[in-house]
Motif scaffolding. Structure first.
Motif, short mmCIF file in Angstrom:
data_model
loop_
_atom_site.label_atom_id
_atom_site.label_comp_id
_atom_site.label_asym_id
_atom_site.label_seq_id
_atom_site.Cartn_x
_atom_site.Cartn_y
_atom_site.Cartn_z
N GLU A 15 0.82 -1.20 0.00
CA GLU A 15 0.00 0.00 0.00
C GLU A 15 0.86 1.26 0.00
N ARG A 18 2.43 2.02 -3.34
CA ARG A 18 1.48 2.62 -4.27
C ARG A 18 1.22 4.09 -3.94
N ALA A 183 -7.02 0.32 -5.85
CA ALA A 183 -6.99 1.76 -6.13
C ALA A 183 -8.11 2.48 -5.38
N ARG A 184 -9.29 1.86 -5.33
CA ARG A 184 -10.41 2.49 -4.61
C ARG A 184 -10.16 2.46 -3.11
N ASP A 186 -7.29 2.65 -1.67
CA ASP A 186 -6.32 3.70 -1.41
C ASP A 186 -6.98 5.07 -1.30
N GLU A 187 -8.03 5.29 -2.12
CA GLU A 187 -8.73 6.58 -2.09
C GLU A 187 -9.46 6.79 -0.77
N GLY A 192 -4.58 5.58 3.34
CA GLY A 192 -4.49 6.41 2.15
C GLY A 192 -4.58 7.88 2.49
#
Length: 205
Positions: A15, A18, A183-184, A186-187, A192
């Motif tokens: 994580e 990224r 990706a979601r 992380d948002e 994140g």
């Protein structure tokens, strides 16, 4: 600037890689890349009562050890029906401290479900909290926080993420962190949010 990611958790490493990839001028390295073996002293760093103190303790330790800036985070799930537990004890919530990784995660998830047995859906609210700290060898320190609200399910869903992710359900998404695409996640995630705030500070934002 070389930034040492101070964690042994493979899921966190993925994580953080990224989330930090877009920060210019930073060379992110892990403990394994540096050949830093785990010690008993390192394992005893997270003894404080707040996420901030634990994150700073880890970052200070690895900044001294490596001579580089070090990033550490401390995070956990805080369940309202358990008066905020497991909180900073999230990693070792289960009464039996099993091996790290999947076995530890499974034991923690079982224990959480046992503690919440009989608790109705409306009372299973919880939040993930993350404190992310960067410490430089010259003594400068930076801490940023992140949080994400959700609900603890009665059974795990999804094979993604790590820790309590398969139990942590986001009503607006209709999925757990274990089901969300990376990706979601992380948002939306506590980590994140905290790491993006760190990245913004490192980039001068």
């Amino acid at each position: 600037m070389r930034l040492v990611v101070a964690t042994r958790n493979a899921g966190k490493v993925r994580e953080l890689d990224r989330l930090l990839a877009a920060v210019p001028g930073i060379d992110v390295v892990g403990l394994a890349e540096l050949g830093i073996a785990e010690t008993a002293e390192e394992d005893a760093l997270e003894v404080f009562d707040t996420f901030e103190e634990n994150a700073l303790a880890k970052a200070r330790w690895f900044a001294r050890l490596t001579g580089d800036a070090a990033l550490a985070d401390d995070s956990g799930i805080c369940v309202d029906a358990l008066d905020g537990a497991p909180g900073v004890r999230s990693r070792r919530f289960a009464p039996v401290d099993e091996a790290r990784g999947d076995r530890q995660d499974e034991a923690n998830n079982r224990h959480l479900l046992e503690r919440l047995a009989g608790v109705p859906d409306a009372a299973r609210t919880a939040r993930y909290v993350c404190a992310a700290a960067v410490v430089w060898p010259d003594g400068r320190e930076l801490v940023r926080m992140g949080a994400c609200e959700g609900v603890v399910l009665h059974a795990a869903r999804g094979a993604g993420g790590f820790g309590y992710d398969p139990l942590f359900y986001l009503p607006d998404e209709g999925m757990t962190f274990g089901e969300l695409p990376a990706a979601r996640k992380d948002e939306l995630s506590h980590r994140g949010i905290a790491i993006r705030a760190v990245a913004s500070a490192l980039a001068g934002g």
